[in-house]
Every structure is written in structure tokens, then in C-alpha cells.
Design a protein around this motif. Sequence first.
Motif, PDB file in Angstrom:
ATOM      1  N   TYR A  37       0.234   1.399   5.831  1.00 49.97           N
ATOM      2  CA  TYR A  37      -0.925   1.546   6.702  1.00 49.97           C
ATOM      3  C   TYR A  37      -0.442   1.807   8.116  1.00 49.97           C
ATOM      4  CZ  TYR A  37      -4.318  -0.123   3.257  1.00 49.97           C
ATOM      5  OH  TYR A  37      -5.113  -0.253   2.162  1.00 49.97           O
ATOM      6  N   PHE A  88      -2.080   2.492  12.160  1.00 50.94           N
ATOM      7  CA  PHE A  88      -3.270   2.380  12.998  1.00 50.94           C
ATOM      8  C   PHE A  88      -2.969   2.926  14.390  1.00 50.94           C
ATOM      9  CE2 PHE A  88      -5.340  -0.658  10.118  1.00 50.94           C
ATOM     10  CZ  PHE A  88      -4.256  -1.148   9.423  1.00 50.94           C
ATOM     11  N   TYR A 100      -7.244   4.920  11.292  1.00 52.88           N
ATOM     12  CA  TYR A 100      -6.143   4.395  10.526  1.00 52.88           C
ATOM     13  C   TYR A 100      -5.920   5.196   9.249  1.00 52.88           C
ATOM     14  CZ  TYR A 100      -8.942   1.361   7.315  1.00 52.88           C
ATOM     15  OH  TYR A 100      -9.801   0.834   6.363  1.00 52.88           O
ATOM     16  N   GLN A 120       1.305  -1.757   8.842  1.00 47.05           N
ATOM     17  CA  GLN A 120       1.048  -2.916   7.990  1.00 47.05           C
ATOM     18  C   GLN A 120       1.359  -2.540   6.556  1.00 47.05           C
ATOM     19  OE1 GLN A 120      -3.075  -4.122   8.232  1.00 47.05           O
ATOM     20  NE2 GLN A 120      -2.835  -5.898   6.914  1.00 47.05           N
ATOM     21  N   THR A 121       1.788  -3.530   5.768  1.00 46.40           N
ATOM     22  CA  THR A 121       1.947  -3.294   4.334  1.00 46.40           C
ATOM     23  C   THR A 121       0.629  -3.566   3.635  1.00 46.40           C
ATOM     24  OG1 THR A 121       2.592  -5.585   3.907  1.00 46.40           O
ATOM     25  CG2 THR A 121       4.345  -4.032   4.416  1.00 46.40           C
ATOM     26  N   GLU A 145      -0.680  -8.959   8.356  1.00 44.76           N
ATOM     27  CA  GLU A 145      -0.297  -8.867   9.759  1.00 44.76           C
ATOM     28  C   GLU A 145      -0.084  -7.408  10.136  1.00 44.76           C
ATOM     29  OE1 GLU A 145       3.268 -10.957  10.792  1.00 44.76           O
ATOM     30  OE2 GLU A 145       3.321 -10.141  12.830  1.00 44.76           O
ATOM     31  N   GLN A 146      -0.608  -7.019  11.281  1.00 41.08           N
ATOM     32  CA  GLN A 146      -0.314  -5.703  11.830  1.00 41.08           C
ATOM     33  C   GLN A 146       0.797  -5.863  12.859  1.00 41.08           C
ATOM     34  OE1 GLN A 146      -3.791  -3.571  13.208  1.00 41.08           O
ATOM     35  NE2 GLN A 146      -4.782  -3.701  11.217  1.00 41.08           N
TER      36      GLN A 146
END
Lengths: 113, 110
Positions: free
Chosen positions: A31, A33, A48, A95-96, A101-102
Motif C-alpha cells: 500500500y 499513500f 492511495y 503499509q503492508t 501501521e503506516q
Amino acid sequence: DAGVIQSPRHEVTEMGQEVTLRCKPISGHDYLFWYRQTMMRGLELLIYFNNNVPIDDSGMPEDRFSAKMPNASFSTLKIQPSEPRDSAVYFCASQTSGGNEQFFGPGTRLTVL
Amino acid sequence: GEDVEQSLFLSVREGDSSVINCTYTDSSSTYLYWYKQEPGAGLQLLTYIFSNMDMKQDQRLTVLLNKKDKHLSLRIADTQTGDSAIYFCAESINFNKFYFGSGTKLNVKP
């Protein structure tokens, strides 16, 4: 791991010019963003991606803004033409899919004169 | 859309406790977060709490969650000058889309 990498760290340009901001996410994160931070509006999510595909671009302010993710390790945010009100700090985060958590990059401070 | 509200500024003396408050609107939040931003840097995760918890403690940090009032707080015990930063509250509903507050700037006076 070096973390999320953004370039340039600072960009000063004149109104009407094209601006390209770059981001390299953490390896293995699927991910990505793009956020914009201003004093007036705080931290806003622009767009995103998941697995390089744009999922939600509802935060992109205008057609002057576009974002791409040609591969898993690179994304760009382009503003064409730029305007003084685009001046802000632009953050990239990754992020995974299994994580909550980002991880943020250091940001690009953009000033449009 | 989701709305996360925070006060803009907090000033405390070194050694005192700091309490930063946040309210959110979406009751279906899965996780609630506190991020810290130091000058010239990106945001870093400080701590988070799952929405079915009331409290989480991590060394000097205590997070309290009141789901009924949709209120989240971060308490920093024995605040140090190195704690001066902007603190962001955030909520996520689907683990990926985060909604951030505007940030609370904490100033710690020596």
C-alpha cells in the motif's frame, strides 16, 4: 531498510510550472499513500494505491493533480500547472496489507511562488 | 466523511504530565492511533489501541479510549523537552484508510 524515501526534500517553483514529487516505499509494502499537510487543513489523504493500482483518489483536489505508480518501488505525484495554494508539505507513506501501521517518509516541502 | 478533532496547542512544564485529547466521529473505527511528528520530519507511530480496549499503557504513555463518547486521549508522564512535537490522532476503519486530526503542538518548557 532505509524507510520510505521521498525526493526532493525541498522544491521551490514558480506558478504555472510542472512539479513532480517522487516516492520509494518500503520494500514489500503493497500500500502506498500520498498526503498533503498544510496549516489550514492539517493532514489530508490525496490518493492511495494497492499493488500499484489506485484505490481511492477522492482526496485529489483538482485535475491539476495526478499520481502514478508504475511499479512496486516507485510512485510520483505530479502537479501541472502549479499554483501558490499548492504550497504544502507532501508526505508519502507505505503499509503492508497485514499490518496496521503506516510508515511515513520525511516529506517534500513545496513552495510555489 | 470522518472527522477527527484535536486542540491545536498544549504547553506544559518539564516533569509535568501532558494530556492530549482527540474526538472522532466514526463508531466503526477498528484502531485508533497516536503519531508524533518532530520538526522537519515525517510522522512516526507512537502507539495505537484496538477499538475494543479501554486503556493501553506503554512506559510513559497511557492511552485512554471512551467509545461511548468517541474520545481518545494520550497522557505523557514526566514530560521532557524531547517530547516537544506535533501529536496526531488518527482512526482507521478498514486498516488502510486513515483519518488524521489536525495535530496538537506540544511545547515543553524547561
